[in-house]
Design a protein around this motif. Structure first.
Motif, PDB file in Angstrom:
ATOM      1  N   VAL A 195      -6.181   6.321  13.327  1.00 30.06           N
ATOM      2  CA  VAL A 195      -5.794   5.125  14.077  1.00 30.06           C
ATOM      3  C   VAL A 195      -5.665   3.964  13.095  1.00 30.06           C
ATOM      4  O   VAL A 195      -6.511   3.793  12.203  1.00 30.06           O
ATOM      5  N   ASP A 196      -4.587   3.194  13.243  1.00 28.21           N
ATOM      6  CA  ASP A 196      -4.363   2.075  12.318  1.00 28.21           C
ATOM      7  C   ASP A 196      -3.447   1.050  12.975  1.00 28.21           C
ATOM      8  O   ASP A 196      -2.617   1.382  13.815  1.00 28.21           O
ATOM      9  N   ILE A 197      -3.608  -0.218  12.537  1.00 28.66           N
ATOM     10  CA  ILE A 197      -2.755  -1.286  13.064  1.00 28.66           C
ATOM     11  C   ILE A 197      -1.464  -1.440  12.263  1.00 28.66           C
ATOM     12  O   ILE A 197      -0.582  -2.202  12.665  1.00 28.66           O
ATOM     13  N   SER A 198      -1.347  -0.755  11.112  1.00 30.48           N
ATOM     14  CA  SER A 198      -0.200  -0.969  10.226  1.00 30.48           C
ATOM     15  C   SER A 198       0.922   0.036  10.486  1.00 30.48           C
ATOM     16  O   SER A 198       0.775   1.229  10.166  1.00 30.48           O
ATOM     17  N   PHE A 256     -12.598  -5.136   8.680  1.00 33.16           N
ATOM     18  CA  PHE A 256     -11.592  -6.154   8.994  1.00 33.16           C
ATOM     19  C   PHE A 256     -11.640  -6.612  10.448  1.00 33.16           C
ATOM     20  O   PHE A 256     -10.773  -7.363  10.889  1.00 33.16           O
ATOM     21  N   TRP A 273       0.841  -1.210   0.000  1.00 32.49           N
ATOM     22  CA  TRP A 273       0.000   0.000   0.000  1.00 32.49           C
ATOM     23  C   TRP A 273       0.869   1.249   0.000  1.00 32.49           C
ATOM     24  O   TRP A 273       0.557   2.218  -0.688  1.00 32.49           O
ATOM     25  N   MET A 326       2.213   1.751   7.117  1.00 34.81           N
ATOM     26  CA  MET A 326       1.271   2.712   6.533  1.00 34.81           C
ATOM     27  C   MET A 326       1.201   3.980   7.389  1.00 34.81           C
ATOM     28  O   MET A 326       1.160   5.098   6.878  1.00 34.81           O
ATOM     29  N   PHE A 350     -12.989   2.635   3.956  1.00 36.59           N
ATOM     30  CA  PHE A 350     -12.639   1.220   3.736  1.00 36.59           C
ATOM     31  C   PHE A 350     -11.725   0.645   4.822  1.00 36.59           C
ATOM     32  O   PHE A 350     -10.906  -0.236   4.542  1.00 36.59           O
ATOM     33  N   GLY A 351     -11.887   1.133   6.082  1.00 33.07           N
ATOM     34  CA  GLY A 351     -11.019   0.636   7.150  1.00 33.07           C
ATOM     35  C   GLY A 351     -11.756  -0.099   8.257  1.00 33.07           C
ATOM     36  O   GLY A 351     -11.138  -0.450   9.264  1.00 33.07           O
ATOM     37  N   ARG A 394      -2.779   1.566  16.905  1.00 30.74           N
ATOM     38  CA  ARG A 394      -3.606   0.744  17.800  1.00 30.74           C
ATOM     39  C   ARG A 394      -4.659  -0.007  16.989  1.00 30.74           C
ATOM     40  O   ARG A 394      -5.034   0.420  15.901  1.00 30.74           O
ATOM     41  N   ASP A 395      -5.157  -1.072  17.609  1.00 29.88           N
ATOM     42  CA  ASP A 395      -6.319  -1.776  17.062  1.00 29.88           C
ATOM     43  C   ASP A 395      -7.560  -0.978  17.467  1.00 29.88           C
ATOM     44  O   ASP A 395      -7.822  -0.806  18.663  1.00 29.88           O
ATOM     45  N   ASP A 401      -4.781   5.921  -3.870  1.00 29.61           N
ATOM     46  CA  ASP A 401      -5.518   7.141  -3.500  1.00 29.61           C
ATOM     47  C   ASP A 401      -6.288   7.691  -4.694  1.00 29.61           C
ATOM     48  O   ASP A 401      -7.459   8.074  -4.570  1.00 29.61           O
ATOM     49  N   GLN A 450     -10.506  -1.773  17.477  1.00 32.75           N
ATOM     50  CA  GLN A 450     -11.495  -2.572  18.218  1.00 32.75           C
ATOM     51  C   GLN A 450     -11.242  -2.566  19.717  1.00 32.75           C
ATOM     52  O   GLN A 450     -12.175  -2.656  20.517  1.00 32.75           O
ATOM     53  N   GLY A 474      -8.703   3.113  10.639  1.00 34.31           N
ATOM     54  CA  GLY A 474      -8.027   2.387   9.554  1.00 34.31           C
ATOM     55  C   GLY A 474      -7.544   3.385   8.521  1.00 34.31           C
ATOM     56  O   GLY A 474      -7.733   3.207   7.326  1.00 34.31           O
ATOM     57  N   CYS A 475      -6.865   4.433   9.013  1.00 37.09           N
ATOM     58  CA  CYS A 475      -6.514   5.599   8.164  1.00 37.09           C
ATOM     59  C   CYS A 475      -5.433   5.271   7.144  1.00 37.09           C
ATOM     60  O   CYS A 475      -5.214   6.041   6.204  1.00 37.09           O
TER      61      CYS A 475
HETATM   62  C1  LIG Z   1      -8.327  -1.067   2.799  1.00 35.45           C
HETATM   63  S1  LIG Z   1      -7.186  -0.257   3.814  1.00 35.45           S
HETATM   64  C2  LIG Z   1      -7.799   1.417   3.781  1.00 35.45           C
HETATM   65  C3  LIG Z   1      -6.772   2.414   4.192  1.00 35.45           C
HETATM   66  C4  LIG Z   1      -7.216   3.880   4.144  1.00 35.45           C
HETATM   67  N1  LIG Z   1      -8.388   4.144   4.945  1.00 35.45           N
HETATM   68  C5  LIG Z   1      -7.454   4.321   2.729  1.00 35.45           C
HETATM   69  O1  LIG Z   1      -8.615   4.532   2.332  1.00 35.45           O
HETATM   70  O2  LIG Z   1      -6.474   4.456   1.979  1.00 35.45           O
HETATM   71  C6  LIG Z   1      -7.708  -0.818   5.410  1.00 35.45           C
HETATM   72  C7  LIG Z   1      -6.941  -0.217   6.551  1.00 35.45           C
HETATM   73  O3  LIG Z   1      -7.563  -0.627   7.774  1.00 35.45           O
HETATM   74  C8  LIG Z   1      -6.546  -0.911   8.705  1.00 35.45           C
HETATM   75  N2  LIG Z   1      -7.110  -1.802   9.754  1.00 35.45           N
HETATM   76  C9  LIG Z   1      -7.574  -3.068   9.608  1.00 35.45           C
HETATM   77  N3  LIG Z   1      -8.021  -3.535  10.793  1.00 35.45           N
HETATM   78  C10 LIG Z   1      -7.850  -2.542  11.709  1.00 35.45           C
HETATM   79  C11 LIG Z   1      -8.108  -2.427  13.107  1.00 35.45           C
HETATM   80  N4  LIG Z   1      -8.624  -3.441  13.812  1.00 35.45           N
HETATM   81  N5  LIG Z   1      -7.803  -1.252  13.731  1.00 35.45           N
HETATM   82  C12 LIG Z   1      -7.246  -0.216  13.023  1.00 35.45           C
HETATM   83  N6  LIG Z   1      -6.974  -0.284  11.690  1.00 35.45           N
HETATM   84  C13 LIG Z   1      -7.272  -1.423  11.042  1.00 35.45           C
HETATM   85  C14 LIG Z   1      -5.436  -1.534   7.868  1.00 35.45           C
HETATM   86  O4  LIG Z   1      -4.178  -1.526   8.507  1.00 35.45           O
HETATM   87  C15 LIG Z   1      -5.478  -0.644   6.627  1.00 35.45           C
HETATM   88  O5  LIG Z   1      -4.675   0.481   6.776  1.00 35.45           O
END
Ligand SMILES: C[S@@+](CC[C@H](N)C(=O)[O-])C[C@H]1O[C@@H](n2cnc3c(N)ncnc32)[C@H](O)[C@@H]1O
Length: 288
Positions: A82-85, A131, A25, A88, A127-128, A109-110, A33, A112, A59-60
């Motif tokens: 906030v994001d787990i990656s 998952f 990504w 990214m 789209f975050g 952070r997660d 993007d 959830q 999931g930014c």
């Molecule tokens: C499909 S990507 C979308 C990324 C971004 N929002 C964008 O539109 O470009 C999904 C994102 O959700 C994040 N993600 C998945 N599960 C998550 C969780 N439990 N907590 C935080 N982020 C999460 C992933 O790491 C990833 O960055």
């Protein structure tokens, strides 16, 4: 680089977005993007972001929407992504620094399980949110991040057949791959929130009211446009096609690429491959 441990209910996703998908990504951030921005903007417009608000971007990822939200709330507001990656978020932080935005910060952070103070006006996501292993628990946690009366707005994908930009390449590549069971429709993944009725049930059970789905249908420039070969390369790396081909050898990849190229060719208009896409703008509110 900051990296959270792959443990807890979303351990598998933490592993996936750090070890497998995050770097891809980051490498393709500009083309991703460019492709999905129209769908995110439609959701953001629906969220009616106002100057001075505090927004949590769930999931930014590489941060495009966080930067856009920070522009919309202005200096008097604040945005937390906030994001787990780790990879990214590192990129998101770089972009925020380059843009000189002081009202934007990021949390690894997660979403959830992270503890939030109830001080956000809006929880947004592009789209975050599809998952989570336990979506009801996750959305209850996101509800707890909102002030009473606060809003939630998320972009999610509609079902695969309504997204030919993804379904057609999958169909073309599939015959080169060993048969596999399709994932359960509710399993965490891009299409987990396609069923609006199910998602509305999850949000109400999590404590939200005023729950709505608005269909957002757009023609997307797949991979942000460019040559047919560049677009084929893009779709072969990301999403379900990329996942399926990850384990395949060169001969299989080349055969799949040739068929994906043939399938996409009729959609190339000189500037890029344009194909229909359908997402939801999901909205809800924490009761006042
Ligand atoms: C499909 S990507 C979308 C990324 C971004 N929002 C964008 O539109 O470009 C999904 C994102 O959700 C994040 N993600 C998945 N599960 C998550 C969780 N439990 N907590 C935080 N982020 C999460 C992933 O790491 C990833 O960055």
């Amino acid at each position: 680089m900051e990296r959270i441990a792959a443990e807890g209910p979303n351990a598998q996703q933490i592993e996936y977005w750090n070890e497998t998908s995050g770097a891809k990504w980051v490498a393709m951030e500009d083309v991703i993007d460019a492709q999905i921005e129209p769908l995110g903007t439609a959701a953001m417009d629906r969220a009616d972001v106002r100057a001075g608000e505090r927004v949590l971007d769930v999931g930014c990822g590489c941060g495009q929407t966080s930067l856009q939200l920070a522009e919309r709330v202005g200096k008097a507001g604040a945005v937390v992504g906030v994001d787990i990656s780790g990879p990214m978020l590192e990129r998101a932080r770089e972009r925020a620094r380059a843009a000189g935005l002081s009202n934007l910060s990021f949390l690894n952070r997660d979403a959830q399980t992270a503890g939030f103070d109830a001080d956000f006006d809006l929880v947004f996501s592009r789209f975050g949110v599809m998952f989570f292993a336990e979506p009801e628990v996750a959305f209850h946690n996101l509800l707890s991040a909102l002030k009473p009366g606060g809003r939630l707005t998320c972009a999610t994908w509609q079902a695969l057949p309504k997204n030919p930009w993804m379904m057609i390449p999958i169909g073309a590549a599939a015959k080169h791959l060993p048969p596999s069971d399709p994932p359960a429709p509710d399993a965490p993944g891009p299409f987990a929130f396609a069923d609006a009725e199910r998602v509305e049930g999850i949000l109400r059970a999590a404590g939200f009211d005023d729950v709505h789905h608005e269909s957002v249908e757009r023609e997307l420039l797949v991979g942000g446009g460019g040559t047919l070969d560049a677009t084929v390369d893009f779709v072969l790396q990301l999403g379900p096609v990329g996942a399926a081909l990850r384990e395949a050898g060169d001969a299989v990849r080349q055969a799949a690429a040739a068929d994906v190229r043939t399938a996409l060719e009729p959609y190339h208009d000189g500037a890029g491959v344009r194909m229909p896409a359908a997402s939801w703008a999901v909205s809800a509110r924490r009761p006042a």
